[in-house]
Design an enzyme around this catalytic site. Structure first.
Site, PDB file in Angstrom:
ATOM      1  N   LYS A  58     -12.240 -13.516   2.943  1.00 18.50           N
ATOM      2  CA  LYS A  58     -11.492 -12.937   4.057  1.00 18.50           C
ATOM      3  C   LYS A  58     -11.935 -13.572   5.371  1.00 18.50           C
ATOM      4  O   LYS A  58     -13.064 -14.056   5.478  1.00 18.50           O
ATOM      5  CB  LYS A  58     -11.779 -11.423   4.145  1.00 18.50           C
ATOM      6  CG  LYS A  58     -11.129 -10.592   3.067  1.00 18.50           C
ATOM      7  CD  LYS A  58     -11.402  -9.112   3.293  1.00 18.50           C
ATOM      8  CE  LYS A  58     -10.766  -8.257   2.208  1.00 18.50           C
ATOM      9  NZ  LYS A  58      -9.297  -8.290   2.208  1.00 18.50           N
ATOM     10  N   ARG A  61      -7.187  -3.908  -7.897  1.00 17.97           N
ATOM     11  CA  ARG A  61      -6.383  -3.701  -9.105  1.00 17.97           C
ATOM     12  C   ARG A  61      -7.157  -4.119 -10.356  1.00 17.97           C
ATOM     13  O   ARG A  61      -6.924  -3.604 -11.436  1.00 17.97           O
ATOM     14  CB  ARG A  61      -5.044  -4.448  -8.962  1.00 17.97           C
ATOM     15  CG  ARG A  61      -5.188  -5.924  -8.789  1.00 17.97           C
ATOM     16  CD  ARG A  61      -3.928  -6.580  -8.211  1.00 17.97           C
ATOM     17  NE  ARG A  61      -3.839  -6.436  -6.754  1.00 17.97           N
ATOM     18  CZ  ARG A  61      -2.839  -6.913  -6.017  1.00 17.97           C
ATOM     19  NH1 ARG A  61      -1.842  -7.560  -6.583  1.00 17.97           N
ATOM     20  NH2 ARG A  61      -2.835  -6.750  -4.705  1.00 17.97           N
TER      21      ARG A  61
HETATM   22  N1  BES Z   1      -9.300  -3.928   0.259  1.00 15.83           N
HETATM   23  C1  BES Z   1      -8.220  -4.824   0.462  1.00 15.83           C
HETATM   24  C2  BES Z   1      -7.010  -4.145   1.072  1.00 15.83           C
HETATM   25  C3  BES Z   1      -7.077  -3.879   2.553  1.00 15.83           C
HETATM   26  C4  BES Z   1      -6.951  -4.897   3.461  1.00 15.83           C
HETATM   27  C5  BES Z   1      -7.164  -2.599   3.007  1.00 15.83           C
HETATM   28  C6  BES Z   1      -6.970  -4.622   4.810  1.00 15.83           C
HETATM   29  C7  BES Z   1      -7.173  -2.308   4.357  1.00 15.83           C
HETATM   30  C8  BES Z   1      -7.074  -3.328   5.258  1.00 15.83           C
HETATM   31  C9  BES Z   1      -7.782  -5.428  -0.873  1.00 15.83           C
HETATM   32  O1  BES Z   1      -8.789  -5.641  -1.790  1.00 15.83           O
HETATM   33  C10 BES Z   1      -7.193  -6.758  -0.559  1.00 15.83           C
HETATM   34  O2  BES Z   1      -7.910  -7.613  -0.117  1.00 15.83           O
HETATM   35  N2  BES Z   1      -5.897  -6.917  -0.793  1.00 15.83           N
HETATM   36  C11 BES Z   1      -5.226  -8.126  -0.508  1.00 15.83           C
HETATM   37  C12 BES Z   1      -4.298  -8.437  -1.643  1.00 15.83           C
HETATM   38  C13 BES Z   1      -3.701  -9.813  -1.582  1.00 15.83           C
HETATM   39  C14 BES Z   1      -4.762 -10.852  -1.846  1.00 15.83           C
HETATM   40  C15 BES Z   1      -2.600  -9.919  -2.598  1.00 15.83           C
HETATM   41  C16 BES Z   1      -4.451  -7.938   0.802  1.00 15.83           C
HETATM   42  O3  BES Z   1      -3.878  -6.864   1.002  1.00 15.83           O
HETATM   43  O4  BES Z   1      -4.477  -8.853   1.616  1.00 15.83           O
HETATM   44 MN    MN Z   2      -9.746  -7.524  -1.528  1.00 11.89          MN
END
Ligand code: BES
Ligand code: MN
Ligand code: ZN
Length: 499
Positions: A269, A343
């Site tokens: 990230k 997931r």
């Molecule tokens: N924990 C995150 C989701 C999230 C992101 C919650 C920002 C709150 C704020 C999750 O694990 C994630 O990183 N999801 C990705 C999925 C993507 C790679 C398909 C996302 O939402 O960017």
């Molecule tokens: Mn994630």
């Protein structure tokens, strides 16, 4: 905070000795011949006070009142939502003061049907708990919140008891969920989170088992293990039982995403705001909170809580984009993006849930940024394969003021999850990201009615008020209280049903 319930008429408010008396004044306020009524009416007439929810008028050492401070606060139409707005404003206004013991009076509200009154009482307490919450664990000199005792004054305490008990239990559960949500990842590792669950096993009706890497490997949870393998912190899988219903009653299973920190893994990230990924275990924290509340309310329902807990880290041993793993269900998964890890831990927990032959399974997860884009921080995303379950959760959200909104599960949304190298990929394209995540999970829930709550937008607040909200504990408790099955009651104990 200590809560107490007491019968106190409006006339008595003026002689109540305490640091502050807070009086809720609705639009429909009917004045009588007491000091409080006179003050409220003259302030409204002079244009110095409005009954709009959240409007305040504070007086200090007024000769007509024994309390040091008198706080008039508007609560508009008197609905639970307006009561919440009013109480939040009033308690927040006292936060920096010296008030230790406050009386919150609902005696200005017109008499109501039992359920309306109880929802007002419950909303008032939950708002008090919310406003008075104070994070302290990692402060070297914690500043304890001064307000420690709140006496709820109502015209007839007996008639408010059910709402009061529910409110107090909810404050405990929500506070526990906030507490664990807020802890930084080095103070809330999978081991510590499992310890928090274990601590709840001291409560009546609660049992907790904790599995480690060996047991999880034996179960074949290859997808969960894949996420955990990049971290120096060993994973934990928590299994909680609350037995309030009869032996024959099929349980409701809650599955909480417990990523104690989400760096994204190798699909790392961006640095900005990455600290907020300590909140990626808020689903798990909400399950802890629900169990805390259930132990107090003792409803006649059986509930299982499952928490897959681990960190998502980049490392020499971490999963790489393109890796294929085998889930507990036997389905193979191509991990195209290691940041779609929620997931991957949930799917194995959902397969594990099958063994309980559940009535319903609800997973709670900070799953997608896309859900934040879709619904913001007002409503959690709700997905369900079962219309009755979806309705029950939506209704529970409305009555607990912990809202959610149903989103679709059309099969066409699953197209993007197809891959040449496994049964399913863990991501599809950017479009409809909250739905495609839910479609991935749906592949693992063939044996029971299922709902998924995406709480990515509602579990915590960013910015100056950064912190966990404790959502959706209130929604889940409200739903569970509606699922008691009286024909299958366990041997009689003290029970509280939905207030
Ligand atoms: N924990 C995150 C989701 C999230 C992101 C919650 C920002 C709150 C704020 C999750 O694990 C994630 O990183 N999801 C990705 C999925 C993507 C790679 C398909 C996302 O939402 O960017
Ligand atoms: Mn994630
Ligand atoms: Zn995550």
């Amino acid at each position: 905070m200590n809560f107490e319930l007491k019968t106190l008429t409006r006339e008595r408010i003026s002689i109540e000795k305490c640091d502050a008396v807070i009086v809720l004044i609705p639009d429909s306020f009917v004045a009588a011949d007491d000091a409080l009524s006179k003050l409220a009416v003259s302030a409204i007439q002079a244009g110095d006070f409005e009954t709009k929810a959240g409007k305040l008028l504070v007086s200090y050492r007024s000769p007509d009142f024994s309390a040091t401070r008198l706080v008039l606060v508007g609560c508009g139409d008197g609905s639970a939502k307006s009561v919440r707005t009013g109480v939040l404003a009033a308690i927040n206004s006292l936060k920096t003061s010296n008030v230790k013991r406050a009386v919150l009076s609902l005696s200005g509200l017109t008499s109501q049907a039992d359920d309306v009154r109880n929802s007002q009482v419950c909303a008032a307490l939950v708002a008090c708990g919310d406003a008075a919450y104070n994070y302290a664990v990692t402060k070297s000199k914690p500043v304890p919140s001064k307000l420690s005792d709140l006496l709820l004054a109502v015209p007839d305490a007996a008639k408010a008891r059910a709402g009061f008990d529910k409110g107090v239990a909810l404050v405990r559960g929500i506070t526990l969920a906030k507490e664990w949500g807020n802890r930084p990842a080095n103070h809330a590792t999978p081991i510590l989170l499992a310890g928090a669950a274990k601590a709840l096993a001291k409560l009546p009706g609660v049992k907790v088992d904790v599995l480690g890497p060996k047991e999880v490997a034996k179960l074949g949870m290859g997808s969960f293990m894949a996420v955990a393998q990049g971290s120096a912190e060993p994973l934990r899988f928590v299994v909680m039982h609350y037995n309030g219903g009869g032996k024959a009653q099929a349980p409701i299973v809650l599955v909480g995403k417990g990523i104690t920190f989400d760096t994204g893994g190798v699909s790392i990230k961006p640095a900005a705001e990455m600290d907020e990924m300590k909140f990626d275990m808020c689903g798990a924290a909400s399950v802890l909170g629900v169990f805390r509340t259930l132990a107090d309310l003792k409803p006649a329902v059986n509930v299982i809580g499952l928490i897959p807990a681990c960190e998502n880290m980049p490392d020499g041993r971490a999963i790489k984009p393109g890796d294929v793993v085998t889930s507990m269900s036997g389905q193979t998964i191509e991990i195209l993006n290691t940041d779609a890890e929620g997931r991957l831990v949930l799917c194995d927990a959902l397969t594990y849930a099958e063994r309980f032959k559940p009535r319903a399974v609800i997973d709670i997860a900070t799953l997608t940024g896309a859900c934040v884009v879709a619904l913001g921080s007002v409503r959690s995303g709700l997905f369900s394969t079962d219309d009755a379950l979806a309705k029950a959760l939506t209704d529970a959200g409305e009555s607990s003021l912990d809202l959610c909104w149903r989103l679709p599960l059309d099969d066409d949304y699953a197209e993007g999850l197809k891959t040449n190298f496994a049964d399913v990929a863990n991501v599809a394209g950017r479009a409809g990201g909250a739905v495609t995540a839910a479609k991935f999970l749906q592949r693992f829930v063939t044996k029971f009615p299922w709902a998924h709550l995406d709480i990515a937008g509602t579990a915590w607040k960013s910015g100056a008020a950064k912190g966990s909200t404790g959502r959706p504990v209130a929604l889940l408790v409200e739903y569970l209280l509606g699922q008691t099955d009286d024909s299958k009651l366990a041997p009689a104990k003290k029970r509280v049903r939905a207030a």
